[in-house]
Design an enzyme around this catalytic site. Structure first.
Site, mmCIF file in Angstrom:
data_model
loop_
_atom_site.group_PDB
_atom_site.id
_atom_site.type_symbol
_atom_site.label_atom_id
_atom_site.label_comp_id
_atom_site.label_asym_id
_atom_site.label_seq_id
_atom_site.Cartn_x
_atom_site.Cartn_y
_atom_site.Cartn_z
ATOM 1 N N ARG A 1 -7.099 -6.071 18.395
ATOM 2 C CA ARG A 1 -8.016 -6.162 19.652
ATOM 3 C C ARG A 1 -9.546 -7.051 20.008
ATOM 4 O O ARG A 1 -9.645 -7.371 20.878
ATOM 5 C CB ARG A 1 -8.866 -4.693 19.188
ATOM 6 C CG ARG A 1 -9.434 -4.123 20.470
ATOM 7 C CD ARG A 1 -9.531 -2.436 20.180
ATOM 8 N NE ARG A 1 -10.344 -2.296 21.627
ATOM 9 C CZ ARG A 1 -11.377 -1.388 21.674
ATOM 10 N NH1 ARG A 1 -12.136 -1.353 20.296
ATOM 11 N NH2 ARG A 1 -11.324 -0.576 22.782
ATOM 12 N N HIS B 1 -10.397 -8.232 23.372
ATOM 13 C CA HIS B 1 -12.264 -8.918 23.600
ATOM 14 C C HIS B 1 -12.325 -10.245 23.887
ATOM 15 O O HIS B 1 -13.665 -10.445 24.041
ATOM 16 C CB HIS B 1 -12.837 -8.075 22.991
ATOM 17 C CG HIS B 1 -12.265 -6.594 23.643
ATOM 18 N ND1 HIS B 1 -13.341 -5.381 23.127
ATOM 19 C CD2 HIS B 1 -11.566 -5.976 24.412
ATOM 20 C CE1 HIS B 1 -12.348 -4.291 23.940
ATOM 21 N NE2 HIS B 1 -10.903 -4.225 24.131
ATOM 22 N N ASN C 1 -17.576 -2.329 23.189
ATOM 23 C CA ASN C 1 -17.037 -2.751 22.555
ATOM 24 C C ASN C 1 -18.245 -2.281 21.880
ATOM 25 O O ASN C 1 -18.227 -1.848 20.362
ATOM 26 C CB ASN C 1 -17.293 -4.528 21.852
ATOM 27 C CG ASN C 1 -16.475 -5.276 22.615
ATOM 28 O OD1 ASN C 1 -15.362 -5.197 22.644
ATOM 29 N ND2 ASN C 1 -17.511 -6.674 22.833
ATOM 30 N N HIS D 1 -0.993 -0.970 21.891
ATOM 31 C CA HIS D 1 -1.125 0.358 21.763
ATOM 32 C C HIS D 1 0.201 1.444 21.006
ATOM 33 O O HIS D 1 -0.137 2.106 20.857
ATOM 34 C CB HIS D 1 -2.049 1.202 22.803
ATOM 35 C CG HIS D 1 -2.570 0.689 22.716
ATOM 36 N ND1 HIS D 1 -3.641 1.227 24.727
ATOM 37 C CD2 HIS D 1 -4.950 -0.305 22.840
ATOM 38 C CE1 HIS D 1 -4.836 0.296 24.695
ATOM 39 N NE2 HIS D 1 -4.864 -0.276 23.458
#
Ligand code: HEM
Ligand SMILES: *[C@@H]1O[C@H](CO)[C@@H](O)[C@H](O)[C@H]1NC(C)=O
Length: 339
Positions: A82, A86, A116, A224
């Site tokens: 992740r 990001h 975040n 996910h």
């Protein structure tokens, strides 16, 4: 009538055969896209062999640190992939997400934006990786490349599970390297990261803005398949008086295995996040864009793995700094202050 000795040895034989089958399918059944930079993304300059001469052990070092970190915190591989996502969506894959707040150098941290804050994690593990890499090959591997390698290694580690039916392992790809680290952050762009309440139109537009199409959106959200979400972000939204940060598995079926069960949850209408389920709804826009990919990936793990690998390379190619641009940070949390 078999004597104990021979039943033991036939059991051993079966185990050896199973192990061999697992190893063979692990090495052959995975997508290994050509080392091209993929379409779109404009990742000119990256290459799979970038550290072959200067830091040949880079991947092994990253793998070892993540393996160790996972023992105490099984969620770490998910948290690390992740971070790469990001990072790449904000000014490209340049490790801007890793910079701490530092007013003397004018750095406002991306760690405090809504997507975040109290959510992005794994920063200590990135520091540990940097530290171990600096023992093996001082000052060579960028923080942006650490995130890209960590993403690939994390999926590889989680995909291999000899104890369930997933003998083939997870998706694999040749991670493209040669990124350099930014000397700035971009708060407005980080504020605009894809969000759990975004409409499908918003999500498609945000992916399109970085050169990723409908198929990439559906494939990449397949990440996910592992990791956790705070219940505040889930469609059930903390029923039964849970605290906002109570953790739930993003993939309730196989929470720590990298597989295509995530798409099965979408078909059943039981995806965890609103931003997951929007890809498959009654909305005609979903039918025209993402729904066919959801059905394809639900029906074929192989197709999902291939697409996921290709889309990860594409995402990793989003406007990297290369050549003499940027720097190789000494500390992933701070820009180098000398030149
Ligand atoms: C399409 C837009 C996306 C949205 C709106 C979204 C949103 C979220 C949210 C809300 C969480 C839970 C965070 C928390 O509870 O603190 C999450 C977790 C996660 N996301 Fe996404 N995500 C998206 C795409 C992606 C992509 C492209 C990847 C990777 C390729 C990814 C990988 C993950 C992983 C692995 C976790 C679990 C992290 C952990 O357990 O620490 N997501 N995402
Ligand atoms: C859950 O409720 C909170 C507080 O009302 C809200 O901020 C949040 O967006 C909700 N989450 C979802 C997924 O709807």
């Amino acid at each position: 009538m078999a004597a104990p000795a021979s039943s033991t040895s036939s059991l051993l034989l079966v185990l050896v055969i199973l192990l061999a089958a697992a190893l063979i399918s692990h090495s052959s059944a995975n997508a290994w896209p050509a080392s091209s930079s993929g379409s779109g993304g404009g990742g000119g300059g990256l290459s799979a062999g970038f550290y072959d001469e200067t830091c040949p052990s880079a991947q092994d070092v990253v793998r070892r640190v993540i393996q160790d970190a996972r023992v105490a915190d099984p969620r770490i591989p998910a948290s690390l992939i992740r971070l790469h996502f990001h990072d790449c969506f904000v000014n490209g894959c340049d490790a801007s997400i890793l910079l701490d707040e530092d007013l003397p150098s004018g750095i406002h941290t991306e760690k405090r934006v809504p997507a975040n804050d109290n959510s992005a994690r794994g920063f200590d593990v990135v520091d540990d990786i940097k530290c171990e890499l600096d023992k093996a090959c001082p000052g060579v591997v960028s923080c942006a490349d650490i995130l890209a390698i960590a993403a690939q290694v994390s999926v590889d580690l989680v995909g291999v599970n000899l104890f369930i039916e997933h003998l083939a392992g997870g998706p694999r790809w040749r991670v493209q390297l040669g990124r350099r680290d930014a000397t700035a952050t971009n708060i407005p762009s980080a504020d605009n990261l894809p969000g759990f309440t975004d409409t499908l139109e918003d999500l498609v537009a945000k992916f399109d803005a970085v050169g990723l199409d409908h198929g990439d959106l559906v494939a990449l959200q397949g990440a996910h398949t592992f990791g956790r979400a705070q219940c505040l972000f889930t469609r059930e939204n903390c029923t039964a008086g849970q605290p906002d940060d109570a953790l739930e598995n993003l993939d309730p079926v196989t929470p720590d295995v990298f597989d295509n069960n995530y798409y099965g949850s979408l078909l059943r209408g039981t995806a965890k996040l609103p931003s997951d389920q929007v890809m498959l709804s009654d909305d005609p826009y979903a039918a025209a864009t993402t729904a066919p990919f959801v059905r394809r990936f639900a029906g074929s793990q192989k197709s999902f793995f291939r697409s996921f690998a290709a889309s990860m390379i594409k995402m990793g190619n989003i406007s990297p700094l290369t050549g003499m641009d940027g720097q190789i940070r000494q500390n992933c949390r701070r820009i180098n202050t000398y030149y």
